[in-house]
Design a protein around this motif. Structure first.
Motif, PDB file in Angstrom:
ATOM      1  N   VAL A  69       0.848  -1.197   0.000  1.00 23.64           N
ATOM      2  CA  VAL A  69       0.000   0.000   0.000  1.00 23.64           C
ATOM      3  C   VAL A  69       0.883   1.247   0.000  1.00 23.64           C
ATOM      4  CG1 VAL A  69      -1.711   1.306   1.308  1.00 23.64           C
ATOM      5  CG2 VAL A  69      -1.922  -1.179   1.116  1.00 23.64           C
ATOM      6  N   GLU A  70       1.963   1.186   0.780  1.00 28.15           N
ATOM      7  CA  GLU A  70       2.874   2.326   0.811  1.00 28.15           C
ATOM      8  C   GLU A  70       3.525   2.561  -0.543  1.00 28.15           C
ATOM      9  OE1 GLU A  70       5.667   1.673   3.951  1.00 28.15           O
ATOM     10  OE2 GLU A  70       4.136   1.802   5.519  1.00 28.15           O
ATOM     11  N   ALA A  71       3.806   1.452  -1.220  1.00 29.91           N
ATOM     12  CA  ALA A  71       4.525   1.569  -2.486  1.00 29.91           C
ATOM     13  C   ALA A  71       3.594   1.864  -3.654  1.00 29.91           C
ATOM     14  CB  ALA A  71       5.302   0.288  -2.766  1.00 29.91           C
ATOM     15  N   CYS A  72       2.316   1.598  -3.484  1.00 30.29           N
ATOM     16  CA  CYS A  72       1.387   1.739  -4.615  1.00 30.29           C
ATOM     17  C   CYS A  72       1.217   3.202  -4.962  1.00 30.29           C
ATOM     18  CB  CYS A  72       0.037   1.132  -4.285  1.00 30.29           C
ATOM     19  SG  CYS A  72      -1.132   1.367  -5.633  1.00 30.29           S
ATOM     20  N   MET A  73       1.606   3.552  -6.168  1.00 28.42           N
ATOM     21  CA  MET A  73       1.600   4.973  -6.508  1.00 28.42           C
ATOM     22  C   MET A  73       0.273   5.429  -7.096  1.00 28.42           C
ATOM     23  SD  MET A  73       4.236   4.548  -9.582  1.00 28.42           S
ATOM     24  CE  MET A  73       3.668   4.132 -11.218  1.00 28.42           C
ATOM     25  N   THR A  74      -0.607   4.499  -7.393  1.00 27.42           N
ATOM     26  CA  THR A  74      -1.887   4.939  -7.960  1.00 27.42           C
ATOM     27  C   THR A  74      -2.986   4.977  -6.909  1.00 27.42           C
ATOM     28  OG1 THR A  74      -2.680   2.731  -8.444  1.00 27.42           O
ATOM     29  CG2 THR A  74      -1.307   3.782 -10.121  1.00 27.42           C
ATOM     30  N   GLY A  75      -2.738   4.369  -5.762  1.00 31.44           N
ATOM     31  CA  GLY A  75      -3.802   4.278  -4.770  1.00 31.44           C
ATOM     32  C   GLY A  75      -4.713   3.082  -5.013  1.00 31.44           C
ATOM     33  N   MET A  98       5.324  -1.905  -8.480  1.00 26.16           N
ATOM     34  CA  MET A  98       5.952  -1.435  -7.242  1.00 26.16           C
ATOM     35  C   MET A  98       5.559  -2.366  -6.096  1.00 26.16           C
ATOM     36  SD  MET A  98       7.639   1.406  -7.837  1.00 26.16           S
ATOM     37  CE  MET A  98       7.698   2.448  -6.399  1.00 26.16           C
TER      38      MET A  98
ATOM     39  N   SER C  43      -1.330  11.073  -8.395  1.00 26.77           N
ATOM     40  CA  SER C  43      -0.192  10.178  -8.456  1.00 26.77           C
ATOM     41  C   SER C  43       0.825  10.739  -9.461  1.00 26.77           C
ATOM     42  CB  SER C  43      -0.693   8.814  -8.896  1.00 26.77           C
ATOM     43  OG  SER C  43       0.382   7.982  -9.142  1.00 26.77           O
ATOM     44  N   TYR C  62      -4.908   9.962  -6.399  1.00 28.33           N
ATOM     45  CA  TYR C  62      -4.164   9.035  -5.532  1.00 28.33           C
ATOM     46  C   TYR C  62      -5.047   8.570  -4.382  1.00 28.33           C
ATOM     47  CZ  TYR C  62      -0.525   7.548  -2.191  1.00 28.33           C
ATOM     48  OH  TYR C  62       0.239   6.851  -1.298  1.00 28.33           O
ATOM     49  N   ARG C  63      -5.964   9.407  -3.994  1.00 38.76           N
ATOM     50  CA  ARG C  63      -6.938   9.050  -2.967  1.00 38.76           C
ATOM     51  C   ARG C  63      -8.311   9.498  -3.469  1.00 38.76           C
ATOM     52  NH1 ARG C  63      -3.649   6.066  -1.351  1.00 38.76           N
ATOM     53  NH2 ARG C  63      -2.631   5.978   0.677  1.00 38.76           N
ATOM     54  N   TRP C 298       8.731   6.999  -4.521  1.00 45.04           N
ATOM     55  CA  TRP C 298       7.388   7.077  -3.945  1.00 45.04           C
ATOM     56  C   TRP C 298       7.236   6.329  -2.613  1.00 45.04           C
ATOM     57  CZ3 TRP C 298       3.426  10.051  -5.753  1.00 45.04           C
ATOM     58  CH2 TRP C 298       2.168   9.807  -5.207  1.00 45.04           C
ATOM     59  N   PRO C 299       7.639   5.045  -2.531  1.00 44.78           N
ATOM     60  CA  PRO C 299       7.402   4.319  -1.274  1.00 44.78           C
ATOM     61  C   PRO C 299       8.102   4.987  -0.085  1.00 44.78           C
ATOM     62  CG  PRO C 299       8.119   2.813  -2.997  1.00 44.78           C
ATOM     63  CD  PRO C 299       8.279   4.191  -3.533  1.00 44.78           C
ATOM     64  N   TYR C 302       6.139   8.101   0.984  1.00 46.36           N
ATOM     65  CA  TYR C 302       4.944   7.786   1.768  1.00 46.36           C
ATOM     66  C   TYR C 302       5.323   7.380   3.185  1.00 46.36           C
ATOM     67  CZ  TYR C 302       0.708   5.854   3.608  1.00 46.36           C
ATOM     68  OH  TYR C 302      -0.364   5.627   4.434  1.00 46.36           O
ATOM     69  N   SER C 327      10.938  -0.031  -9.975  1.00 42.72           N
ATOM     70  CA  SER C 327      10.306  -0.991 -10.862  1.00 42.72           C
ATOM     71  C   SER C 327       9.896  -0.245 -12.121  1.00 42.72           C
ATOM     72  CB  SER C 327       9.073  -1.571 -10.175  1.00 42.72           C
ATOM     73  OG  SER C 327       8.278  -2.215 -11.133  1.00 42.72           O
TER      74      SER C 327
END
Ligand SMILES: Cc1cc2nc3c(=O)[nH]c(=O)nc-3n(C[C@H](O)[C@H](O)[C@H](O)COP(=O)(O)OP(=O)(O)OC[C@H]3O[C@@H](n4cnc5c(N)ncnc54)[C@H](O)[C@@H]3O)c2cc1C
Lengths: 147, 505, 430
Positions: A69-75, A98, C43, C62-63, C298-299, C302, C327
């Motif tokens: 979840v932390e790595a997911c860049m699209t949500g 990711m 994103s 993203y949310r 990104w990770p 976050y 990746s």
């Protein structure tokens, strides 16, 4: 939190969990059709690993602090704080992998044709997870833990 | 090497319309019958090694597999059947002894089917077990010749006679001796757990009792056999009763042999022999050559267990069984277990299994008669075993004179055994008669125990129904009550040995 | 002057992580989030997918749209912070607003590097590519000018993702990479070669060991580039993708300590009380070296934001350290890499590789003292996370080396302790 627990001592490497997982996530929901028409396109979200006599099934563990979840860049990956379930929305997934890069159990697979990630969704739509329902030796059980 | 003449015993039929190449069959067959060919994306098969255990057909998710008996179509001959011919081919190839497992499978093996039960009509009311209490509780052990009572000042009675130790069973069915070694750890655990859950007893067999199973001791009968495997004072103490194994119905007169490759770490601890060494049970006990010798062993065991545990003696049903049983009772045994010629085994020479010993029906009737005639029937309980298939067989045995029965094969079938009779190969695909760690995990003892308890519950319920039909409300009243049995298709001689009337009489 | 308990500058991975971290610990405390960009939390890595038509505008979120309402966050979008004054505990915005805070998170990310002496770099048709705004501008420019060819300067992650997008739109693309190979920082030679092959088969022209000397103009607009050797490449569009740097403009002269980025400790706090930093702007603990480094992915953004949030709200959570990893799937060839992928010679690193040029599968593992410190997977990247987990969890893998190289390698080969921890859903650290 519902978790599928694998009892390694009773896993007999039949891999029916993989078979039924694939069917449960197929379009047709029919064993024969799913394998004939969709195999390769879709992959099971559970994988049986084997080393000598020992085997066990691995699928999403719904981690407390999911790295995916932390790595997911699209949500697309999301953890429901109320239930603890980690959900994946294929509609929002772009296949950047990711999540594959960080999942410590290797439980997220690439659905090859769709180019989206696939992971165990606990068969939330149907109730009992197909792998649990069809494990002939009750080596996969659903357990509720309350932490 | 010349061409083998033995042909495949089974046909494996795979419906190509249904097979999805999931390879469950490939992974489940320990005989390597199925194989996956990646190049053609096809599952292929080599029928020659199929034992007909049905594991693949049972697990195939699409029911694509059918396993059929494939008797090679030799010229029709009732004498020289294909089995006979194939056996000769085998022996001509190897010069070996033919081996079998499980019970005698020859055409005529059961006389229970020639015995029918009674039911009440008009003159004596039947009882509905769902509405009225029905007693199946069974006590195994020596009973006193008479009971004396003491009375206190107010005239209240108390028992003056000192009773011999008893095993209390909630139903007259126990699990017969199957050693850890012959069966897997998980199969053994299933039996032990189920016995505890249902309030009956499992029998350790002659291979000892692994410490893991000691908590099940209160529901275990432990054996002392000619190999004396795993026997020490703690073993005797932890159990509910001790059984001296003299013989076994499947192979009277011969010993046993657990090959070294099955003796792993855990079995070695249990049997108290080195890892990898053959476990050989001699044909006789080398310290028992007479009833007097037997008496010595019985009393040694009674001493060791401080007269708190019943001592049982198990024999195979053979020609002079009645006299032998009488001797055993006189030697001090609290229980006599008699194993008929349908009794199962993990391995026996085929000729012995199929030709040595006598049917339990006759042995039981003869023993019960003889002990009654001698006035010693109360001194020991009689347990019958060897091929009990259903609750009806159990009811008939009790009416013929048994106190309780042991079931072995039926219990294994409840655990998933498909009676392929290849226990001795060690490749049991059902995880029962094997020590291969890839196979033993197939039997989850939680499921196993549940299935066994279900079987006991189902049979017990049926026993109550049959008893109720006869107007009997306690198993005690059925015992030896041969008036409730009638024979069909039996000769006068058979009827008289069985001590029952013919149907219509 | 308005005031808030928690003030967050930045509406991206770190900012959102911070909101979720605060809310886990403090469900009610007032949160204000401001960002220069006007869009709802989106994103950033998807901007190239947007340009390439692989996601639509709705897919950028993203949310969910109501995220900030649900989390009870006051947002101020399109507002640029200009100055942080830690003594007064205020942030002054470009429009003159002053906002007071109790706890502040600086998560304003990075800014693209523009080459200092590239004539023509500011001409129309030359873009950097790090925001949704950039994506829109590029898309409009392509349409308006009917661009058919493009040059991408920089063969790093953003550069290659731009190539994907432009190729998907039907442009003919040339990539200029100064280093001898693409993705030089994260990949090794073999992996780079496989990717270069994939690019070539997609019709992309790749020139290494070179860069643009100037942008050629026509009617005042970009028309191509000239290379140091005089070679000219015609292109109506030039993308500058030579990297991003932490954007330190906000904190200049504030007393907040910086090196390459804002220095953050293991709780993501800066040297100044009440001020935290996370994401691309921060320079925080790196797992393998134990040093503070900036790892703009990104990770990490976050996780740093999340941990900062927990600590800002009075919790106590320690950052385990970030790991450089990425990746990328370029022209259908997936690649995952992490940690040290091209270790220096003679320093005790052990390298295991397995290359199958036919299936384009490549696995490379880098170990030191029987611990994994890096890897590269090309092609069959399934279960890469198990290896990442072994690096993060510092699990000794003595005797497992050969198994790790096998494509069917899995949890079953791992030390029981690690395996039980991860299958219990406890992650790699607990
Ligand atoms: C094209 C592209 C592809 C990428 N692909 C990947 C990938 O595949 N994997 C990966 O791990 N990473 C990838 N990244 C990197 C990743 O996007 C960043 O690491 C991540 O976005 C960092 O998040 P952040 O929260 O630190 O800051 P940013 O995402 O940079 O966001 C900064 C935020 O601060 C706001 N802001 C900036 N300055 C101010 C100011 N002065 N006042 C107020 N608000 C301000 C901005 O509006 C924005 O909301 C990619 C980046 C790009 C550009």
């Amino acid at each position: 939190m519902k978790r599928i627990v694998a009892k390694e001592e009773y896993c007999m490497n039949c891999r029916l969990c993989e078979v039924y997982c694939l069917v449960s996530h197929s379009r047709s929901k029919d064993l024969i059709k799913a394998f004939r028409q969709e195999r390769g396109e879709i992959v099971p979200r559970i994988t049986v690993e084997r080393l000598g006599p020992v085997s066990f099934a691995v699928q999403c563990r719904h981690c407390d602090e999911p790295a995916c979840v932390e790595a997911c860049m699209t949500g697309a990956l999301h953890r429901d704080p109320a239930t603890g379930e980690v959900t994946h929305d294929p509609q929002r997934c772009v296949g950047c992998w990711m999540c594959v890069m960080v999942c410590p159990t290797g439980a997220i697979r690439r659905d090859r044709n769709g180019h989206v990630a696939a992971k165990c969704d606990l068969c939330l739509e149907t109730g009992t997870p197909a792998c649990v329902a069809n494990c002939p030796n009750e080596a996969l059980v659903i357990e509720e833990d309350n932490d | 090497m010349s061409k083998r003449l033995v042909q495949a015993e089974f046909n494996v039929e795979r419906d190509p319309e249904r097979c999805i190449q999931c390879q469950v069959c490939v992974r489940q067959c320990s005989n390597q019958v199925h194989a996956y060919d990646a190049e053609s994306d096809q599952v292929t098969c080599d029928e020659a090694s199929c034992v007909g255990c049905q594991r693949c057909a049972t697990l195939c998710p699409t029911n694509a597999l059918t396993i059929k008996k494939a008797p090679p179509e030799f010229a029709p001959d009732n004498n020289w059947t294909s089995d006979v011919i194939q056996n000769i081919y085998r022996q001509a190839e190897t010069g070996g002894v033919l081996l079998s497992a499980m019970g005698n499978d020859t055409a005529k093996v059961s006389w229970w089917d020639n015995i029918l039960l009674n039911a009440s009509q008009v003159t004596n009311p039947s009882i509905d077990p769902l509405r009225e209490p029905m007693e199946l509780t069974t006590f195994l052990g020596a009973k006193p010749n008479a009971v004396e009572l003491n009375f206190d000042d107010q005239g209240g009675p108390s028992l003056a006679t000192k009773l011999a130790p008893q095993l209390v069973l909630s139903t007259p069915i126990m699990f017969s001796a199957m050693s850890y070694g012959a069966i897997s750890y998980n199969a053994f655990e299933s039996l032990a757990r189920a016995a505890g859950q249902y309030g009956t007893f499992a029998n350790s067999g002659e291979g000892g009792l692994h410490k893991d199973f000691w908590p099940h001791g209160p529901n275990m009968i432990v054996q002392v056999a000619s190999g004396r495997f795993g026997v020490d004072i703690d073993y005797l103490k932890v159990a509910a009763a001790v059984e001296i194994k003299i013989g076994q119905g499947a192979k009277p007169g011969i010993g046993g042999h657990l090959p070294g490759e099955k003796v792993d770490e855990r079995i070695s601890q249990t049997r108290m022999i080195p890892v990898g060494s053959d476990a050989i049970s001699p044909a006789p006990h080398h310290d028992i050559y007479s009833i007097e010798d037997l008496r010595q062993l019985i009393y040694s065991l009674k001493e060791a267990t401080r007269y708190q545990k019943p001592i049982s003696v198990k024999i195979a049903a053979v020609h002079n069984v009645a006299a032998i049983a009488s001797g055993i009772v006189r030697a001090g045994a609290d229980i006599v277990a008699i194993d008929g010629y349908k009794g199962g085994t993990g391995a026996a020479p085929t000729m012995i299994r199929n030709n040595v010993g006598i049917p339990i029906e006759f042995a039981l009737a003869a023993v019960d008669d003889r002990l009654r005639q001698e006035g010693i029937r109360n001194q020991a309980s009689v347990v019958a075993c060897g091929g009990f298939r259903s609750s009806a067989d159990v009811v008939k045995a009790i009416a013929l004179g048994a106190d309780a029965v042991y079931i072995g094969t039926a219990a294994l079938v409840a655990l998933g055994c498909h009676l392929c009779q290849k226990c001795y190969t060690g490749k049991c695909n059902w995880g029962i008669a094997t020590q291969d760690p890839y196979l033993t995990r197939r039997l989850n003892p939680e499921i196993g125990a549940r299935r066994l308890v279900n079987l006991l519950r189902g049979w017990s319920h049926e026993i109550k129904e049959m008893m109720g039909g006869m107007g009997i409300n306690a198993i005690e009243s059925l015992r030896g009550n041969r008036e409730h049995l009638r024979g069909v298709g039996l000769s006068d001689r058979e009827l008289s040995i069985l001590g029952i009337k013919a149907a219509g009489e | 002057m308005t005031s808030t308990k928690y003030l967050i500058i930045g509406n991206s991975a770190a900012g959102v992580g911070c909101v979720e971290g605060i809310r886990q610990t403090d469900p009610t405390g007032e949160i204000t989030l401001l960002a220069k960009e006007t869009e709802h939390a989106y994103s950033r890595p998807l901007i190239t997918y947007l340009l390439g038509g692989k996601v639509d505008e709705a897919g950028m979120a993203y949310r969910p749209a109501d995220f900030y309402v649900q989390q009870r966050v006051k947002t101020m979008l399109g507002v640029e912070a200009a100055k942080v004054d830690p003594a007064a505990k205020t942030v002054t915005c470009a429009d003159g607003q002053v906002i007071g805070y109790e706890k502040l998170l600086i998560a304003n990310g990075g800014k693209p590097i523009t080459p200092p002496n590239l004539p023509g770099a500011d001409a129309p048709g030359v873009f950097t590519f790090t925001t949704w705004g950039d994506a829109r501008a590029i898309e409009q420019y392509i349409a308006a000018n009917d661009v058919k060819e493009a040059v991408v300067i920089g063969g790093g992650l953003i550069g290659l993702k731009s190539v994907e997008a432009l190729t998907a739109r039907g442009l003919k693309v040339t990539v200029l990479e100064l280093a001898p190979r693409i993705l030089a920082v994260t990949l090794d030679q073999d992996a780079s070669d496989l990717l270069a092959g994939a690019l070539a088969s997609a019709g992309v022209k790749l020139l290494t060991n070179t860069t643009a000397q100037r942008v050629d103009l026509e009617n005042g607009k970009a028309a191509g580039v000239t290379l140091p050797d005089g070679q000219k490449i015609a292109a109506g569009l030039v993308i500058l993708a030579i990297g991003v740097l932490p954007d330190l403009s906000l904190v200049a002269g504030s007393g907040i300590a910086t090196e390459r980025g804002i220095l953050a400790d293991e709780r993501l706090a800066t040297n100044v009380e009440g001020v935290y930093a996370a994401g691309d702007v921060a320079q925080a603990l790196e797992l393998l070296s134990g040093e503070r480094r900036s790892i703009p992915i990104w990770p990490n953004a976050y996780r740093q934001g999340f941990i900062a949030g927990v600590n800002m709200a009075g919790g106590d959570k320690v950052y385990e350290g970030g790991l450089a990893m990425n990746s990328v799937e370029i022209c259908g060839l997936a690649t995952i890499s992490a940690g040290i992928t091209s270790p220096p010679e003679g320093q005790g690193y052990q390298v295991l590789t397995k290359l199958d040029p036919k299936t384009k599968n490549y696995r490379k593992l880098v170990l030191k003292d029987h611990h994994l410190v890096g890897y590269v997977l090309v092609g069959d990247v399934d279960r890469a996370g198990i290896i990442t987990g072994l690096i993060k969890g510092r699990v000794e893998v003595k005797g497992l080396e050969e198994k790790l190289l096998a494509p069917d390698f899995g949890l079953i080969s791992l030390p029981a302790m690690h395996r039980e921890r991860v299958t219990a859903g406890l992650g790699v650290w607990s």
